[in-house]
Motif scaffolding. Structure first.
Motif, PDB file in Angstrom:
ATOM      1  N   ASP A 126       0.867  -1.161   0.000  1.00  0.00           N
ATOM      2  CA  ASP A 126       0.000   0.000   0.000  1.00  0.00           C
ATOM      3  C   ASP A 126       0.927   1.241   0.000  1.00  0.00           C
ATOM      4  N   LYS A 129     -10.803  12.060  -7.735  1.00  0.00           N
ATOM      5  CA  LYS A 129     -10.087  10.990  -8.440  1.00  0.00           C
ATOM      6  C   LYS A 129     -10.935  10.568  -9.641  1.00  0.00           C
ATOM      7  N   LYS A 178      -8.501   6.645   6.910  1.00  0.00           N
ATOM      8  CA  LYS A 178      -7.934   7.383   8.036  1.00  0.00           C
ATOM      9  C   LYS A 178      -8.253   8.872   7.875  1.00  0.00           C
TER      10      LYS A 178
HETATM   11  O1  LIG Z   1      -4.392   2.953  -0.232  1.00  0.00           O
HETATM   12  P1  LIG Z   1      -3.472   4.052   0.230  1.00  0.00           P
HETATM   13  O2  LIG Z   1      -2.270   4.197  -0.640  1.00  0.00           O
HETATM   14  O3  LIG Z   1      -3.100   3.904   1.685  1.00  0.00           O
HETATM   15  O4  LIG Z   1      -4.309   5.397   0.113  1.00  0.00           O
HETATM   16  C1  LIG Z   1      -5.357   5.667   1.066  1.00  0.00           C
HETATM   17  C2  LIG Z   1      -5.656   7.147   1.039  1.00  0.00           C
HETATM   18  O5  LIG Z   1      -4.422   7.804   1.334  1.00  0.00           O
HETATM   19  C3  LIG Z   1      -4.396   9.227   1.282  1.00  0.00           C
HETATM   20  O6  LIG Z   1      -5.050   9.735   2.443  1.00  0.00           O
HETATM   21  C4  LIG Z   1      -4.412   9.373   3.646  1.00  0.00           C
HETATM   22  O7  LIG Z   1      -3.066   9.897   3.659  1.00  0.00           O
HETATM   23  C5  LIG Z   1      -2.968  11.332   3.674  1.00  0.00           C
HETATM   24  C6  LIG Z   1      -1.502  11.708   3.591  1.00  0.00           C
HETATM   25  O8  LIG Z   1      -0.776  11.141   4.630  1.00  0.00           O
HETATM   26  C7  LIG Z   1      -3.634  11.872   4.967  1.00  0.00           C
HETATM   27  O9  LIG Z   1      -3.570  13.300   4.994  1.00  0.00           O
HETATM   28  C8  LIG Z   1      -5.104  11.406   4.979  1.00  0.00           C
HETATM   29  O10 LIG Z   1      -5.713  11.809   6.210  1.00  0.00           O
HETATM   30  C9  LIG Z   1      -5.185   9.881   4.857  1.00  0.00           C
HETATM   31  O11 LIG Z   1      -6.529   9.449   4.756  1.00  0.00           O
HETATM   32  C10 LIG Z   1      -4.977   9.744  -0.007  1.00  0.00           C
HETATM   33  O12 LIG Z   1      -5.092  11.146   0.061  1.00  0.00           O
HETATM   34  C11 LIG Z   1      -6.294   9.083  -0.366  1.00  0.00           C
HETATM   35  O13 LIG Z   1      -6.666   9.452  -1.680  1.00  0.00           O
HETATM   36  C12 LIG Z   1      -6.122   7.573  -0.340  1.00  0.00           C
HETATM   37  O14 LIG Z   1      -7.369   6.940  -0.644  1.00  0.00           O
END
Ligand SMILES: O=P(O)(O)OC[C@H]1O[C@H](O[C@H]2O[C@H](CO)[C@@H](O)[C@H](O)[C@H]2O)[C@H](O)[C@@H](O)[C@@H]1O
Length: 267
Positions: A33, A138, A177
Motif C-alpha cells: 500500500d 479521483k 484514516k
Molecule cells: O491505499 P493508500 O495508498 O493507503 O491510500 C489511502 C488514502 O491515502 C491518502 O489519504 C491518507 O493519507 C494522507 C496523507 O498522509 C492523509 O492526509 C489522509 O488523512 C489519509 O486518509 C490519499 O489522500 C487518499 O486518496 C487515499 O485513498
C-alpha cells in the motif's frame, strides 16, 4: 534506519524467519500500500512522500530477477506516479485496485462520469464554509478529507456525507484514516492482487498495508503468502510492524535475503 544498521535486527524474530522463507520462492511478488505504509501519514495528502529507505528497498527488489514489486493504492494513478516517483519496473495500481493504467478514466461508462460529476458538486455543497475539510477528486471517486478540520466540523461533515450522497444508488463508501471516500465503481485491492499474481506468475506474495481497504488484499492471501499490517488495529494479516519505518526494514530484509539466495552469495 540508520546507515550501517542491520534492518533484520529490529524486526520481530517470527517475522524475520517468515520473510527469510518467502524470499526464497521461485517468483516473488512484493505488493505494498502507499499512504501509511511506504509514506508516513501527513496532514496534506499532496505532501505524502515515501521513506527513502522504502524506496531504496523497492528499487532493489524490482531490479532483481524473478521478483516483481507493486504498489496498490487508494490514490489516483496519476497522483501515485507523481508522488511515489518509483521506477517504471514497479507496477502501480491506483483507485483502490481499479486503475491499472491511465486509460481507465476513458473506459468508464458515461453514466459513471455523470454520477461522479454530480457527486463532486454535491460534496462541494456539503463542505462549503467547513474549515479544514478538503476534497480529493479521483477518476472514479471523491474523497472528503477531515484530518485538518476541528473535531466538531469533522463529525458534522462526516454525518452529512453519510446521510446524503453516500446513500445514493451506485455509490460505494470507504472509510479510511480521517477520510470518507465515495466511489462510483466497486473497488477491491484483493482482486487487483489476484490479477497481478496471475499476470506475474508469482509463486508467493508479500502484501504490506495499514488501512481498511488493505484488508481486502489480506483476505486474498493464501498458501506461502505473507500479510503484514502496519500499525495498530484489527486485521486479517498474520504479521504486524509498528510503522512505515519498520515496513521499510522488512522490505530491506526481503531484498537482502533474496539477493543472497538468487546470487548464492552465501552457501
Ligand atoms: O491505499 P493508500 O495508498 O493507503 O491510500 C489511502 C488514502 O491515502 C491518502 O489519504 C491518507 O493519507 C494522507 C496523507 O498522509 C492523509 O492526509 C489522509 O488523512 C489519509 O486518509 C490519499 O489522500 C487518499 O486518496 C487515499 O485513498
Amino acid at each position: 534506519m540508520t546507515s550501517g544498521e542491520d534492518p533484520a535486527g529490529v524486526l520481530d524474530r517470527e517475522l524475520r524467519t517468515v520473510a527469510a522463507r518467502v524470499a526464497r520462492v521461485p517468483r516473488l511478488l512484493v505488493a505494498c500500500d502507499y499512504d501509511g505504509t511506504l509514506a508516513p501519514i501527513v496532514e496534506d495528502p499532496a505532501m505524502a512522500a515515501p521513506l527513502l529507505e522504502a524506496v531504496a528497498a523497492i528499487r532493489g527488489l524490482a531490479a532483481l530477477p524473478q521478483t516483481s514489486v507493486a504498489v496498490i493504492s487508494g490514490r489516483a494513478l496519476r497522483d501515485l506516479t507523481a508522488l511515489s516517483r518509483l521506477p517504471s519496473e514497479v507496477h502501480l495500481v491506483g483507485s483502490h485496485g481499479s486503475e491499472f493504467d491511465v486509460g481507465f478514466v476513458d473506459a468508464l461508462p458515461p453514466d459513471r462520469h455523470r454520477l461522479r460529476a454530480d457527486l463532486h458538486r454535491e460534496l462541494e455543497n456539503v463542505i462549503r464554509d467547513q474549515p479544514g475539510v478538503k476534497l480529493e477528486v479521483k477518476p472514479a471517486s471523491v474523497a472528503v478529507h477531515l484530518r485538518t478540520a476541528p473535531r466538531d466540523v469533522a463529525r458534522r461533515v462526516a454525518t452529512a456525507v453519510r446521510d446524503g450522497p453516500a446513500t445514493w444508488d451506485g455509490i460505494q463508501v470507504t472509510n479510511g484514516k480521517e477520510v470518507v471516500e465515495l466511489s462510483v465503481i466497486t473497488t477491491h485491492k484483493g482482486t487487483a492482487l489476484d490479477t497481478l499474481r496471475a499476470q506475474l506468475s508469482a509463486s508467493a506474495v508479500v502484501f504490506v498495508g495499514d488501512d481498511v481497504t488493505d484488508e481486502n488484499a489480506f483476505a486474498h492471501l493464501r498458501g506461502p503468502d505473507v500479510g503484514v499490517k502496519v500499525g495498530p488495529g484489527e486485521t486479517l494479516a498474520r504479521y504486524r510492524v509498528a510503522d512505515p519505518l519498520d515496513a521499510a526494514r522488512l522490505l530491506a530484509v526481503l531484498l537482502q535475503t533474496r539477493r543472497e539466495w538468487l546470487f548464492a552469495e552465501h552457501p
